[in-house]
Structures are given as structure tokens and as C-alpha cells.
Design an enzyme around this catalytic site. Sequence first.
Site, PDB file in Angstrom:
ATOM      1  N   ASP A  15      -4.433  -4.081  -6.448  1.00 30.27           N
ATOM      2  CA  ASP A  15      -3.465  -3.133  -5.883  1.00 30.27           C
ATOM      3  C   ASP A  15      -2.433  -3.809  -5.001  1.00 30.27           C
ATOM      4  O   ASP A  15      -1.944  -3.216  -4.042  1.00 30.27           O
ATOM      5  CB  ASP A  15      -4.189  -2.021  -5.091  1.00 30.27           C
ATOM      6  CG  ASP A  15      -5.284  -1.365  -5.894  1.00 30.27           C
ATOM      7  OD1 ASP A  15      -5.016  -1.044  -7.062  1.00 30.27           O
ATOM      8  OD2 ASP A  15      -6.394  -1.192  -5.372  1.00 30.27           O
ATOM      9  N   LYS A  18       1.402  -5.445  -8.217  1.00 24.79           N
ATOM     10  CA  LYS A  18       1.768  -6.276  -9.372  1.00 24.79           C
ATOM     11  C   LYS A  18       2.716  -5.517 -10.290  1.00 24.79           C
ATOM     12  O   LYS A  18       3.599  -6.105 -10.891  1.00 24.79           O
ATOM     13  CB  LYS A  18       0.517  -6.670 -10.182  1.00 24.79           C
ATOM     14  CG  LYS A  18      -0.435  -7.574  -9.451  1.00 24.79           C
ATOM     15  CD  LYS A  18      -1.595  -7.984 -10.330  1.00 24.79           C
ATOM     16  CE  LYS A  18      -2.604  -6.878 -10.585  1.00 24.79           C
ATOM     17  NZ  LYS A  18      -3.371  -6.438  -9.414  1.00 24.79           N
ATOM     18  N   GLY A  42      -4.285   0.299 -12.964  1.00 26.56           N
ATOM     19  CA  GLY A  42      -3.342   1.406 -13.036  1.00 26.56           C
ATOM     20  C   GLY A  42      -2.114   1.104 -12.225  1.00 26.56           C
ATOM     21  O   GLY A  42      -2.233   0.636 -11.111  1.00 26.56           O
ATOM     22  N   HIS A  43      -0.960   1.288 -12.830  1.00 24.46           N
ATOM     23  CA  HIS A  43       0.207   1.257 -11.973  1.00 24.46           C
ATOM     24  C   HIS A  43       1.224   2.303 -12.351  1.00 24.46           C
ATOM     25  O   HIS A  43       1.316   2.748 -13.479  1.00 24.46           O
ATOM     26  CB  HIS A  43       0.809  -0.141 -11.818  1.00 24.46           C
ATOM     27  CG  HIS A  43       1.027  -0.870 -13.082  1.00 24.46           C
ATOM     28  ND1 HIS A  43       0.320  -1.990 -13.408  1.00 24.46           N
ATOM     29  CD2 HIS A  43       1.876  -0.625 -14.069  1.00 24.46           C
ATOM     30  CE1 HIS A  43       0.736  -2.403 -14.574  1.00 24.46           C
ATOM     31  NE2 HIS A  43       1.668  -1.608 -15.002  1.00 24.46           N
TER      32      HIS A  43
HETATM   33  P1  IMP Z   1     -14.894  -1.596 -12.449  1.00 21.13           P
HETATM   34  O1  IMP Z   1     -13.808  -2.553 -12.821  1.00 21.13           O
HETATM   35  O2  IMP Z   1     -14.551  -0.164 -12.744  1.00 21.13           O
HETATM   36  O3  IMP Z   1     -16.219  -2.020 -13.015  1.00 21.13           O
HETATM   37  O4  IMP Z   1     -15.074  -1.670 -10.849  1.00 21.13           O
HETATM   38  C1  IMP Z   1     -15.556  -2.847 -10.205  1.00 21.13           C
HETATM   39  C2  IMP Z   1     -14.819  -3.074  -8.888  1.00 21.13           C
HETATM   40  O5  IMP Z   1     -13.464  -3.420  -9.148  1.00 21.13           O
HETATM   41  C3  IMP Z   1     -14.780  -1.855  -7.967  1.00 21.13           C
HETATM   42  O6  IMP Z   1     -14.813  -2.286  -6.623  1.00 21.13           O
HETATM   43  C4  IMP Z   1     -13.405  -1.258  -8.250  1.00 21.13           C
HETATM   44  O7  IMP Z   1     -12.925  -0.490  -7.172  1.00 21.13           O
HETATM   45  C5  IMP Z   1     -12.606  -2.514  -8.452  1.00 21.13           C
HETATM   46  N1  IMP Z   1     -11.421  -2.304  -9.291  1.00 21.13           N
HETATM   47  C6  IMP Z   1     -11.378  -2.141 -10.629  1.00 21.13           C
HETATM   48  N2  IMP Z   1     -10.114  -1.987 -11.046  1.00 21.13           N
HETATM   49  C7  IMP Z   1      -9.338  -2.072  -9.959  1.00 21.13           C
HETATM   50  C8  IMP Z   1      -7.919  -2.028  -9.756  1.00 21.13           C
HETATM   51  O8  IMP Z   1      -7.119  -1.900 -10.680  1.00 21.13           O
HETATM   52  N3  IMP Z   1      -7.510  -2.167  -8.465  1.00 21.13           N
HETATM   53  C9  IMP Z   1      -8.372  -2.371  -7.438  1.00 21.13           C
HETATM   54  N4  IMP Z   1      -9.687  -2.417  -7.581  1.00 21.13           N
HETATM   55  C10 IMP Z   1     -10.173  -2.277  -8.824  1.00 21.13           C
END
Ligand code: IMP
Length: 434
Positions: A15, A18, A42-43
Site C-alpha cells: 500500500d 505503487k 488492489g489499487h
Molecule cells: P494474503 O495475501 O491474503 O494471504 O494475506 C497475507 C498478508 O499480506 C496479510 O497481512 C495481508 O493483509 C497482506 N496483504 C496481502 N495483499 C496486500 C496488499 O495488497 N497490500 C497490503 N497488504 C497485503
Amino acid sequence: MSKTNIAVLGAQWGDEGKGKIVDMLTPHFSAVARYQGGHNAGHTVYVQGKKFVLHLIPSGILHPGVICLIGNGVVVDPQALFAEVDELARAEIHVDGRLFVSEKAHVILPYHRELDVLSEARRGERKIGTTSRGIGPAYEDKIGRRGVRVCDLLGDRTALADEVRENVNARNHMIKDSTLDWKPVFDQVVAFGERMRPWVADVSLCLHRMMLDGKTVMFEGAQATLLDIDHGTYPFVTSSNASIGGVCTGLGVPPRAIGGVLGVAKAYTTRVGEGPLPTELSGALADRLRESGQEYGASTGRPRRCGWYDAVVVRYSARVNGLDAVALTKLDVLDGLSEVLICTGYKTSVGTLTEFPADLRLLTGAEPVYERMPGWTTPTKGATRFESLPMEAQRYVRRLEEVSGVACAIISTGSDRAETIVKSGSVVERWLAD
Ligand code: IMP
């Protein structure tokens, strides 16, 4: 047009903004290629006042003529992909001929999300705080050699039936008394494959041919270095290689194809989900950063944890990724603070650490070592020249560069594309002017 392929990736916990940096640089490249992660990313991008939230398709798709590729290192949820394609079509943006999905990418199956939620529940207090998108279980199946790839959806139906049956059986073993029938899953994924067929390609070959033609590519990372499965704060990480190594493995390109590496870092630090955040703030100051920085997840809407800039983290990212430069984002969020703090080390039970530790227990109860600098009252918001920033903000940025060991070539001073400083004489200026 840039003559150099570059990678743009997160230098903190994700976050970092990017999306804006990639969007701003895209017109200089023929293609944008995603190498890992899935729709957990996500952006939000605004084009002519219309808001687009993209999770899987590179935002390059919003730039006419730019080719967008999704590499083998990405896990693809077909339904999430279709939802984005449909949203774009409603805005008259058509992806055919511009979107390519690797035939080797693994598919997030309809029940992976359920397994994600279940695995978090089982971890209880030690939960990761995932995005519940099924990302981890899909990568588990990939590494466990029972995953289903995009090309499998398009090939021999008998072989696909076997793969789906095996995968569903493995799932049923994981959930007590569960007897999910593989056949409806099979029918669903066959339909997914048919809809994806026009976009499926050998992404490594596409990139190779484009590069031979003299076209340049931006490699786009999702999540960030401290969420990398190998180099992040394990186990509080995502399940892919978000750092630079992921570019080669996740796209099938050689290391020499990467001509430059740009890390994106916020002027402070945030994190969503569980796990250590040494400079985390609480109370009014945390709320102040969260509100002015609009620190809520683009995918899940969760409030982000906020803290001061951590130079140990960015220096670590600079080392792991070989950062040529940093794009420093959201400097304007610090406008009006009387004081700004920079963390340069952690006081722990084994002494002061200035390198990021592997053993997270060392960070439990660690106290950040801070340098304190005066804040600024004149807003930086919208500044487009470094020299026009208030002196205190200039000093802050210079100090960040010194303690992080990497230059800030881009400084973002607002969410609009125009609210950006590209430092003259910087490596980014050279990349773009080549
Ligand atoms: P997962 O990728 O859904 O398995 O989540 C694993 C960890 O990565 C968690 O702490 C999420 O909050 C974090 N995470 C996954 N995608 C993002 C993102 O796009 N931005 C920030 N944190 C993320």
C-alpha cells in the site's frame, strides 16, 4: 519511451502507492507485466473522473495501446478477472488483444477462499490477517504439485477431471466430514477456461519477442518486500515472492532483462493484517495519519496500522532488491506535524539492531531508536519541484535518503498524477529520457 525495462515494487508492507507511480510511468513503456500475487492486491485509479479499482489486471490497461501481462507467478481467480474485464468493458475499455494471461499461472479454485478463512480460524490468536481471497491455499496447491494451471483448463478434459478430482480430494481431507463433489467444480472451471481462452498466452515468450523488437516493459510488483514469503516478516507475509527475484520466476524473464529497480516507500509506514510493525503508533497521531493518508485497504477496506518511517526496513529492501531509487509517496500527509520521526534501529533484548532480524521474537517489545526532526507548516501538497518544498521537508527527505542508503528520485505530494516531483538528474529521469 524508456529504453530500459524497470521493476516497480513495494519497499515496505504494501500500500505504498505503487498504483499511482506505475500509472504515471506507464506511458513510457509498451507493456506492464504483473509477476506475483493475485486479487489480494488492489489499487484505485481515476481516469477522467471515473474510479477504477483494479486487483489483478495491471492498471496499464487504462492507457490505450499498452499491453498488459499476467505472469505465471500470479494466482488467478477467474471470477475476479471477469469482474474486472466487465467493469472495464462498461467503460468502453476492451481487453482483447491487450491482455495476456500466462498459461502457466495457477488458478484459484472456487473453494480456496473457504480454505483461507478456515486456516485463519484454525490459527486463532496466531492468525495472519489475510485478505481471505484464497491466495495462500492456491499457492499451497501449486507448491504441493496438485494445482490447476490455466493451460490445464484448455487442454485434455480427462486430464483436467483427474486434476480437479485430486485437488478436491485433498481439500476434503483438510475439512472434517467434508465431501465436496468434484464434478460441479470441474464444470465450473471448464467454463472459466472457455471465457479466458482468448487471453491465454505464453507470457515469457511474448515478453521475449517484445524485448527483441526493442519494446520496453515495466515489471509491476504487488504487496511488498516485507510481505515476501522468503524475505518478509514470516509467517506474517503473503505467499509469493514480492521482491525482485519474483520478476524472473514469475514471468520467465532473465535477470539481465531488468534494467532498473524502483522501490516505492511511503514517507511513513503502514501495514494491514497481523505481524510486527516496530514503529507502530497508537492514539491521536495514528488516527491523524490514517485519516489524512486515507489509510484503508483498497481490497478489504480494513483500517491500516500506521507508524513513523522505518529506515531499517527501507535499507533492508534496498539491499534485497538492489533498489536504484525510491519513489517516496504521501509526503503531504505529514504536512502540519510539529515533529517527524525516523527509526534507525531497534533496541532489543540482545542489544540495538540496525539490520532487520529474521527472528520476529526479537522485535517483541523492541523499542525503536528515533531521530527527531522538525516538521513543516507550509504545505508540500501539490509541489512539483524539490526546491519548492519547505526547507524542513527537504531536510527530512535528504535524511531519509542518507539513513536508507538510497536516493528518492520521485516524491509524490498528492494523489493526482500531476502532484509529483521527479528529481532532476535522478536515475528515473535517465530511464525515461534514454
Ligand atoms: P494474503 O495475501 O491474503 O494471504 O494475506 C497475507 C498478508 O499480506 C496479510 O497481512 C495481508 O493483509 C497482506 N496483504 C496481502 N495483499 C496486500 C496488499 O495488497 N497490500 C497490503 N497488504 C497485503
